[in-house]
Each structure stands twice: as structure tokens, then as C-alpha cells.
Design an enzyme around this catalytic site. Structure first.
Site, mmCIF file in Angstrom:
data_model
loop_
_atom_site.group_PDB
_atom_site.id
_atom_site.type_symbol
_atom_site.label_atom_id
_atom_site.label_comp_id
_atom_site.label_asym_id
_atom_site.label_seq_id
_atom_site.Cartn_x
_atom_site.Cartn_y
_atom_site.Cartn_z
ATOM 1 N N GLY A 280 -17.996 41.393 34.146
ATOM 2 C CA GLY A 280 -17.866 42.176 32.822
ATOM 3 C C GLY A 280 -17.944 43.601 32.687
ATOM 4 O O GLY A 280 -17.755 44.315 31.733
ATOM 5 N N CYS B 181 6.680 23.144 19.011
ATOM 6 C CA CYS B 181 7.822 24.226 19.332
ATOM 7 C C CYS B 181 9.059 23.469 19.313
ATOM 8 O O CYS B 181 9.294 22.382 19.290
ATOM 9 C CB CYS B 181 7.483 23.961 21.017
ATOM 10 S SG CYS B 181 8.902 25.119 21.744
ATOM 11 N N CYS C 240 10.699 22.360 22.937
ATOM 12 C CA CYS C 240 10.378 21.276 23.634
ATOM 13 C C CYS C 240 9.340 20.303 22.927
ATOM 14 O O CYS C 240 8.631 19.363 23.397
ATOM 15 C CB CYS C 240 9.450 21.671 24.706
ATOM 16 S SG CYS C 240 7.708 22.378 24.514
ATOM 17 N N CYS D 7 7.241 27.888 21.975
ATOM 18 C CA CYS D 7 6.197 28.159 22.981
ATOM 19 C C CYS D 7 6.200 29.757 23.454
ATOM 20 O O CYS D 7 7.020 30.303 23.634
ATOM 21 C CB CYS D 7 6.324 27.165 24.180
ATOM 22 S SG CYS D 7 5.915 25.517 24.023
ATOM 23 N N CYS E 112 7.305 25.878 28.483
ATOM 24 C CA CYS E 112 8.229 25.167 27.754
ATOM 25 C C CYS E 112 9.391 24.723 28.616
ATOM 26 O O CYS E 112 9.722 23.564 28.369
ATOM 27 C CB CYS E 112 8.647 26.214 26.945
ATOM 28 S SG CYS E 112 9.519 25.651 25.309
#
Lengths: 275, 281
Positions: free
Chosen positions: B29, B239, B242, B263, B269
Site C-alpha cells: 500500500g 447480461c 450471456c 458483461c 462473457c
């Protein structure tokens, strides 16, 4: 009384500094004739006990505000030690630790109220947010709990509850000082530092804030260091007093005694110059 | 292309970037400054991510590049083409086959493995910039973990709007020490960083910073207990290609104002459709 804080030869020299700084200043001024550095605090030592209210009296430029900033761990001292007698930090010199630990310990041990609210408050953050900051930093993560505590402090300090979410810049001077007090005591720190906090308020407001603060300090059993040039404030708020001149402590003792019967010539002038 | 060193950057530059990556991995970080080089890509178009990719890539690697989940958008295509040209390595759209994945603002839906590295393109590495303009001050704030102001900005959001108003770039606390900008990924992807199996590397070319979330490291969004962090809500939506209702969806407004959703992760997808998934009607 139980010892809480022990300060040993706290010294702050602004500037390059040299060997002679301390020995050549203090009498006529606090600028070193050799290197030109300013000696703001020289070898200041004292002890603070639990529940004790200690005054630091001196005129402008005497080094009292520098001393308070050193105590609040805001300034890097040139020399000195600061030991707390409080678990788990007993025996730890607060001036020898990393800035990271210093910040953590500072927010746990000290609350501070500045003369100018601009230094003590975040003017871009709501009044309630100002008070809440310490709670959040100490790990409180429930907004409801935070707001309960802030609200309780608003009531105790006679601040208008319905203005909790307004910016502090819309508050009056007296309210801003009371807001600073709320911010300083929100997590019940053992030591409160007050830096000329009534200067700039008109006398009637000043009396009200002082009275309220004294009550609260008594309730909390908090220890305090009260910096002021105002003999009235020192007399009203403190048990013991250090008198500072040109960065040195010139006299110390019980407040009543010092104000009634000052021994040092400088203290005498100071006490007698009161209108 | 023989005129160029393998991976375009010279070996000294690669070594410097690798050293900075090691430091970033060692201090999760923490933003490590690095000497961002010129690469034939405009600053702000993924130069930080690209330099990390170029300094890590080897002949055996397989590279995938996505732009907001899409393998075929201009930025992703150009990055793949460039890396192919200067290294000759294979590129792919298949998340499972890739060893290095350079991404702009998404984490693939498919969970990544220990042997994969995800490389983020970062426009603004400093999470505290919202609340403090000065770089000197934000560095000090990170060093001292002086995060009061950041928390207060969230508190004020709660007070005013009853929720945090940050969408993408949601600030996170890494390894319980540093607040980090996860790059402009949607909130949806933030939980995927927590205790991930793969290594996450973040490169900001213009701002000259590299940082990292190593595998199995805690990544917690800044949140209050009574106002918990929430991801984007796609309930009731699926979606249009799909039929997935478990992926991050892009909203498409068609002519006439009809809204459909697909997607964002094109590879996910496509693979679902290849394995026979269809839209339930």
C-alpha cells in the site's frame, strides 16, 4: 499527589544554534549574539501531577507558547526529555519516539485548545465532524455512537445542537472556543493544554467560558497546563504557576503565593502592572 | 525491431523498476517513487502499467490486456501490439492462460491464481488528494498514519447523504496500515483485492509511483459499521448476451432510450456463451 508528567530541561533554539546560545542569552534578550539564533525555551523543567492545574505565566515572547507546542509534541525540541507516568507508556520519553508513535500517543494523552480557533479547528469540516475526528482515529466506527457522544458534548458545552452539522466558521468566537474544548476532551485525555484560550473574547464571554471549563475540568479530574499572560486567568484556573521570561522559568510556586508575594523582579513588575 | 532491447526498456531501467516493485511488495500500500521513463505511449494512457509489464515480462510469459474489462478496445489492443513488437511474446484474451494481465480499471471476474500478476494502470495514485492538495503534506500524513481528515470526509458524506459518495477509486486500508487508491476500479472489484491469491501491482507513469498489494494481504474499504461499504447493485438485471447476473454489467442505452446490460468482462462473457449459456427469456 501522583506524578503524571515529568519534563526535563526542555530547550528549543530556533536557528543554527551554537555552544554559547544558552549561556549568552536570557539577561538582555534571547537572540544569541554569536550565531543569531533565538532561544525560545531554555532548560525548562517541571512536574505535573494528576488532577493538577499548572499555570505558565509570561508576556508575549517569553516562550510560553513554544513550550506548550513542545509539550503537545508539535515541535521538535533542541534538547530535553518528557516522561509520562501512565500505563502503558510509563518511563517512555515522548520526545525520543517516531513521529508515527508520537501522533498516536499525542491523541490519546493530550487535548489542546488554541488561542486562535483557526489553529484548533478544521474550518472546512462541520462542527460535529471536528469533535468526531479523535473518536474515529481512536477506532470508533459507528456513526450513531459518534453522533451520540458529540451531541452530549454539545449539550455539556452549551453549544446549539441543531448547528452540529454546520461549518464552525459560522460560529461566534465564544462558541468556537467551546467547540475547541469539546474537540479537546472528546476522548477523555488525561492532560488538557490551554494556550491563551480566552484572549480575544470579550470579558463577559470570557468569564462564562472560564466558569464552564473549570466545572468540566473538575468533573473529569483532568490535569491541565494553562498558558496565559492574563494574571486573572492564572489566578482563577491554576494551583501552581511557572513564571517565564526570555525563555527561562524565573519563578515557580503556588499560584496564590506567587501572585501575593512575588520574589523575582520580573514577576513583581508583571503582577503590579495589572490594572 | 532488433534495434530495441527486449521489452523496449534498457536493462538498467528494468532493474530500477524491479527494485521499486520489490520495495512496494515489502510495504503493502505504500507508494514508492520511481524514475518513470518515456515510452511510446501518451502519459495518462497506461505508461505506469506498461513500464511494470515491460520490466517483468519474459519470453515464456503470456500477456493479456484489458480496458474496463474489454480485450478489444483501443488502449488494450495497442498495448498488446506494442509489447508483442518489442518482446515477441504471445498475447491472449483468455484470463486463465495469461501470466501477466495489464488492466485499466477492472479486475477480471474469474478469480486469479498465485502464478498470475495483475498490473493496474493508475491515473491518480494519491488517495488523500481528495482532502489535501499538498504532496508534502500527504506524504507526512501517510508516514504518521494521520488519516483523520480522510475519515472525516467519509463521516461528512454520511451526515449529508447517508452514504459515501465515492463511486470508482474507493479508498482502502491495506494491511491495516496505509490508505491506498485502488485505481478507478468499480466498487464491485474492491473486495477481490482482499486476501487475493495473486500479486497486484499498480503503476502511475505520470505521477511516477509504484505500489502493490501482495497475495494474501488484507484490503479493507474505509467504512462505518452502521453504514457498511456496498458494491454496485445489479439486482434484477442480467447480461443481454450471456445471461449472467453475477458479473459487473455495463449499461447500454440504445436508440429510442431502451436500456440493456452486458458483461463488462468480455472474456468471461464469451466463455460463458461458448459453454452454452444463454439469456433466459
Amino acid at each position: 499527589m501522583e506524578l503524571l508528567l515529568k519534563v526535563e530541561s526542555l530547550t528549543k533554539v530556533f536557528g543554527r544554534g551554537c555552544e554559547q546560545c544558552l549561556s549568552l542569552t536570557g539577561k538582555d534578550g534571547n537572540r544569541c549574539p554569536i550565531c543569531g539564533s533565538i532561544v525560545a525555551c531554555a532548560d525548562v523543567s517541571f512536574e505535573l501531577h494528576r488532577g493538577e492545574w499548572l499555570g505558565i505565566l509570561g508576556e508575549s515572547g517569553s516562550g510560553k507558547s513554544t513550550l506548550l507546542r513542545l509539550l503537545n509534541l508539535e515541535l521538535e525540541p533542541t534538547k530535553g526529555r518528557m516522561l509520562v507516568n501512565l500505563e502503558p507508556y510509563t518511563g517512555l520519553d515522548l520526545l525520543s519516539i517516531s513521529p508515527y508513535s508520537r501522533r498516536l500517543i499525542r491523541q490519546e494523552l493530550f487535548g489542546i485548545v488554541y488561542q486562535n480557533p483557526i489553529h484548533g479547528l478544521r474550518m472546512e469540516v462541520s462542527a460535529g465532524g471536528n469533535v468526531a475526528e479523535r473518536l474515529i482515529l481512536m477506532g470508533e466506527r459507528r456513526v450513531e455512537k459518534i453522533r451520540e457522544r458529540v451531541l452530549a458534548l454539545f449539550r455539556r458545552l452549551e453549544l446549539p445542537e441543531d448547528r452540529m452539522d454546520e461549518l464552525p466558521s459560522s460560529f461566534s468566537g465564544g462558541m468556537q472556543q467551546r467547540l475547541q474544548i469539546a474537540k479537546a476532551i472528546v476522548n477523555n485525555p488525561p492532560i488538557l493544554l490551554l494556550d491563551e484560550f480566552t484572549t480575544g473574547l470579550d470579558p463577559s464571554v470570557q468569564a462564562g467560558v472560564l466558569e464552564l471549563l473549570k466545572e468540566i475540568m473538575f468533573e473529569l479530574g483532568i490535569s491541565a497546563i494553562v498558558v496565559s499572560h492574563d494574571i486573572g486567568v492564572i489566578n482563577f484556573m491554576t494551583h501552581r504557576v511557572l513564571v517565564m521570561n526570555r525563555g527561562r522559568v524565573v519563578e515557580h510556586g503556588l499560584t496564590d503565593q506567587i501572585l501575593e508575594d512575588p520574589q523575582d523582579p520580573y514577576t513583581q513588575t508583571l503582577v503590579h502592572s495589572k490594572l | 525491431m532488433e534495434r530495441y532491447n527486449f521489452g523496449f526498456l534498457d536493462e538498467e531501467a528494468k532493474r530500477e523498476i524491479r527494485r521499486k516493485i520489490l520495495k512496494a511488495v515489502a510495504i503493502p500500500g505504500y507508494q514508492v517513487p520511481f524514475a518513470s521513463r518515456e515510452v511510446p505511449l501518451l502519459k495518462g494512457w497506461g505508461t505506469g502499467g506498461l513500464q511494470i509489464t515491460l520490466s517483468l515480462i519474459g519470453k515464456e510469459d503470456i500477456l493479456k490486456a484489458i480496458d474496463q474489462g474489454c480485450d478489444y478496445s483501443l488502449n488494450a489492443m495497442n498495448i498488446k501490439r506494442f509489447v508483442r513488437a518489442v518482446t515477441g511474446v504471445e498475447t491472449t484474451t483468455d484470463t486463465r492462460r495469461a501470466t501477466l494481465i495489464q488492466t485499466r480499471h477492472r479486475i477480471p471476474e474469474e478469480e486469479l491464481r498465485e502464478d498470475q500478476i495483475l498490473i493496474f494502470q493508475v491515473p491518480y495514485p494519491e488517495p488523500l488528494r481528495w482532502v489535501k492538495a499538498s504532496e508534502r503534506e500527504t506524504r507526512r500524513m501517510h508516514a504518521e498514519a494521520d488519516y483523520g481528515l480522510m475519515w472525516l470526509s467519509l463521516y461528512e458524506d454520511m451526515v449529508r447523504y447517508k452514504e459515501v459518495t465515492i463511486g470508482a477509486r474507493y479508498p482502502v486500508l491495506v494491511n491495516r496500515r496505509y490508505i491506498m487508491d485502488p485505481s478507478p476500479i468499480p466498487r464491485w472489484d474492491v473486495p477481490k483485492l482482499h486476501m487475493s491469491k495473486h500479486l497486484n501491482l499498480f503503476g502511475a507513469g505520470r505521477e511516477k509511483k509504484i505500489y502493490a498489494v501482495p497475495p494474501h494481504t488484507s484490503v479493507e474499504p474505509l467504512e462505518f459499521e452502521d453504514y457498511p461499504f456496498r458494491v454496485e447493485d445489479f439486482s434484477g438485471k442480467a447480461c443481454a448476451l450471456c445471461g449472467s447476473s453475477e458479473s459487473f454489467l455495463d449499461e447500454i442505452v440504445e436508440d429510442g432510450g431502451r436500456r440493456t446490460y452486458v458483461c463488462s468482462d468480455t472474456d468471461y462473457c464469451t466463455r460463458r456463451r461458448q459453454s452454452g449459456a444463454t439469456v433466459k427469456s
